[in-house]
Design a protein around this motif. Structure first.
Motif, PDB file in Angstrom:
ATOM      1  N   ARG A 144      -7.448   7.670  -2.494  1.00  0.00           N
ATOM      2  CA  ARG A 144      -8.327   6.967  -2.156  1.00  0.00           C
ATOM      3  C   ARG A 144      -8.592   5.436  -2.428  1.00  0.00           C
ATOM      4  O   ARG A 144      -9.185   4.418  -1.818  1.00  0.00           O
ATOM      5  N   LYS A 150     -12.301  12.813   6.023  1.00  0.00           N
ATOM      6  CA  LYS A 150     -12.801  12.091   5.180  1.00  0.00           C
ATOM      7  C   LYS A 150     -11.585  10.395   5.080  1.00  0.00           C
ATOM      8  O   LYS A 150     -11.650   9.594   3.941  1.00  0.00           O
ATOM      9  N   LYS A 177      -8.495   2.241   0.671  1.00  0.00           N
ATOM     10  CA  LYS A 177      -9.200   1.368   1.047  1.00  0.00           C
ATOM     11  C   LYS A 177      -9.029  -0.519   0.848  1.00  0.00           C
ATOM     12  O   LYS A 177      -9.535  -0.830   0.890  1.00  0.00           O
TER      13      LYS A 177
END
Length: 594
Positions: free
Chosen positions: A100, A135, A103
């Motif tokens: 994650r 995702k 990003k």
């Protein structure tokens, strides 16, 4: 008389970190660290900031997906050069990177190999699945570059790098430089990619901080040997491991590393620069009607055509790029049509070598230099090391199966295996280097149990594991699954395994000999049969290791392990797959497959 050391200014945690690092370094790496520290201190005294200091306008994240360690080595080289240029650098195994965080990442260099039939390396699976899943985020802020390692003789050449490159672009990321797909002779292409990438990044860097000079190649190689500067290792002994009447020829080889400074750990491989069969070289010269003494150029080196064919060029394996270039040279319409059929070309290549190509599609007036220019360089062969230096000191042992087979009315032979088995005489030397594999290591805790799955020559690194655990008095339990064709002739290192079992070092031994009974039995069958006990070992913290054939054995063993986890762990298949993936991430499931 040695003077006593002054009191250490380091705290205990710092000393432990340094001690842990130094224990892992070989002589060459220690010399490099010494030079690097000297440069680091020089930069500080000059009033500048050391490499990686704050103030750099660019932070580069480097992620590597590596099965055998080549991608990791290149990632570390890039990190070193980027820091010397004043960049902030984060260099991580893909499994260590929080997905994650993508990003928030602005500059990404991704270096990856391709495993099996176009699959990601084990440590790249998580990132690969995340980016290709539902995702995956939009990555409009990301600027990236991809370096891909592969072997152009395989159908899915550099597929993992292609996947990452295309997917990142589809998610909105922007390429800093074009992807480069490297063949087995990857060093020059990788260097060019790094230079181009660092040039782009340098233009974005606003920091003017002084940086520590990077040690030159001569500094790092003066005291050691590596891939570019191999050591000439004398062959001390060669023993045939198979019994009389076996359908195979597997050899145990012992080389001397005396005075080389080379150090290795169980799980590493020995890189060997091998030679082509002189008879095959002679037939190629006869077919082309070329003079073997004619001078040719390979990169910047001048040598004879015979020397190039004997020592430097890949003769026994054709690749799609070679055939595509040959189709243009020969102007053969049939060959040109074949190159437009990817699947058909791969099928046609199977079992063919350069002599086949020359015989089926000859070119009149072919020059020696043109021939050389259209043949891939002969890469070193990598063999899993079958010994521990804790047991054999300045020696290194290999387990090599000689490859021979008949095809199209001609005997075909493996380049490295038959050179080592037949033509390298005792006391002759072979150019070698250590190929480090950090992804195939014994547990850090000597009390941890291990399960070793290695049919055929895949048993080689597990002999090294056992020698190491015996020499270092490791208390962890050890379990081996071994398989081959016949018990009487093909039980490799049988005496050693039985002796280790007798003395209690080998806690359990399960064997499968596929041609001893009416039904073929392989290691995956033994794994399922022992499923209940194996599951207890896994739940108690055992580490799993698999070594050997990547095409059939490794996938079959993987499926067997999923079945064991599902059946005895009472999990769904999806849960069992996820469980095994977590074992991979935590380094409890490691594979060295080829």
């Amino acid at each position: 008389m040695n003077a006593p050391l002054p009191p250490s200014p380091l705290n205990n945690a710092q000393r432990q970190q340094i001690d842990a690092l130094l224990r892992e370094l070989n002589e060459q790496q220690l010399d490099w660290v010494q030079g690097y520290l000297a440069g680091y201190r020089a930069a500080l005294h000059a009033g500048g900031e050391p490499s990686g200091a704050s103030g750099s306008a660019v932070t580069l994240t480097i992620l590597y997906g590596s099965q055998t360690g080549n991608a990791e080595t290149l990632a570390e080289q890039l990190a070193e050069q980027a820091r010397a240029q004043g960049l902030d650098v984060e260099c991580l195994d893909m499994d260590e990177f929080p997905v994650r965080q993508l990003k928030k990442t602005e500059r990404l260099a991704l270096i990856t190999s391709t495993h099996g039939e176009g699959d990601p390396p084990d440590n790249a699976l998580g990132l690969h699945e995340y980016l290709h899943g539902r995702k995956a985020p939009k990555l409009g802020q990301l600027h990236y570059a991809v370096l891909s390692l592969g072997d152009s003789s395989y159908e899915y050449f550099c597929q993992t790098g292609v996947d990452f490159d295309q997917r990142l672009a589809a998610l909105g990321a922007e390429r800093m430089v074009d992807r480069v797909d490297c063949d087995v002779d990857y060093e020059e292409a990788a260097d060019q990619w790094m230079t181009q990438l660092l040039s782009v990044l340098k233009s974005e860097t606003k920091s003017t901080a002084a940086v520590a000079p990077t040690p030159t190649a001569s500094t790092s190689t003066a005291a050691g040997h590596d891939r570019k500067h191999p050591f000439s290792a004398p062959l001390l002994d060669r023993v045939t491991l198979n019994g009389r009447g076996s359908s195979k020829a597997v050899h145990h080889l012992e080389f001397s590393l005396e005075d080389s400074g080379l150090r290795y750990q169980p799980g590493d491989s020995l890189g060997v620069y091998v030679q082509n069969d002189p008879e095959l070289v002679a037939r190629i010269l006869e077919q082309t009607r070329l003079d073997g003494e004619q001078a040719v150029t390979l990169k910047d080196d001048s040598l004879t055509l015979h020397q190039a064919l004997q020592h430097h060029l890949e003769l026994t394996r054709l690749t799609p790029p070679t055939v595509q270039q040959w189709a243009k040279l020969s102007e053969a319409s049939e060959l040109q049509q074949l190159t437009n059929d990817k699947r058909g070309l791969i099928d046609w290549l199977h079992g063919r070598d350069l002599l086949d190509l020359l015989q089926e599609y000859p070119i009149g007036g072919l020059s020696a230099q043109t021939l050389v220019d259209h043949i891939r360089r002969l890469p070193p062969r990598l063999y899993s090391i079958a010994s521990s230096q804790a047991a054999v000191d300045e020696e290194v042992h290999l387990t090599v199966a000689a490859v021979r087979y008949q095809q199209r009315e001609r005997l075909r032979e493996g380049v490295g295996s038959t050179w080592l088995a037949d033509r390298l005489a005792l006391d002759d030397t072979a150019p070698v280097f250590i190929d480090t594999n950090k992804n195939f290591r014994l547990p850090n805790d000597p009390n941890t149990a291990i399960v070793m799955i290695g049919p055929g020559t895949g048993v080689a690194p597990f002999r090294a594991f056992m020698q190491e655990r015996e020499a270092e008095a490791h208390a962890g339990k050890n379990w081996l699954f071994f398989g081959d064709r016949n018990f009487r002739t093909d039980f490799l290192y049988q005496r050693e395994w039985l002796q280790w079992r007798k003395q209690g070092l080998l806690s359990r031994l399960d064997v499968a000999f596929s041609r001893d009974g009416p039904d073929k039995v392989y290691v995956q069958h033994r794994i399922r049969e022992a499923g209940s006990e194996l599951w207890r070992w896994i739940e108690d913290g055992a580490h799993l290791y698999v070594c050997g054939d990547a095409n059939a054995m490794a996938p079959d063993v993987h499926e067997a392990l999923i079945d064991v986890i599902s059946t005895h762990g009472h999990k769904s298949r999806d849960s069992a797959e996820q469980y095994l993936r977590e074992l991979t991430r935590s380094k409890r499931y490691q594979r060295d497959v080829y």
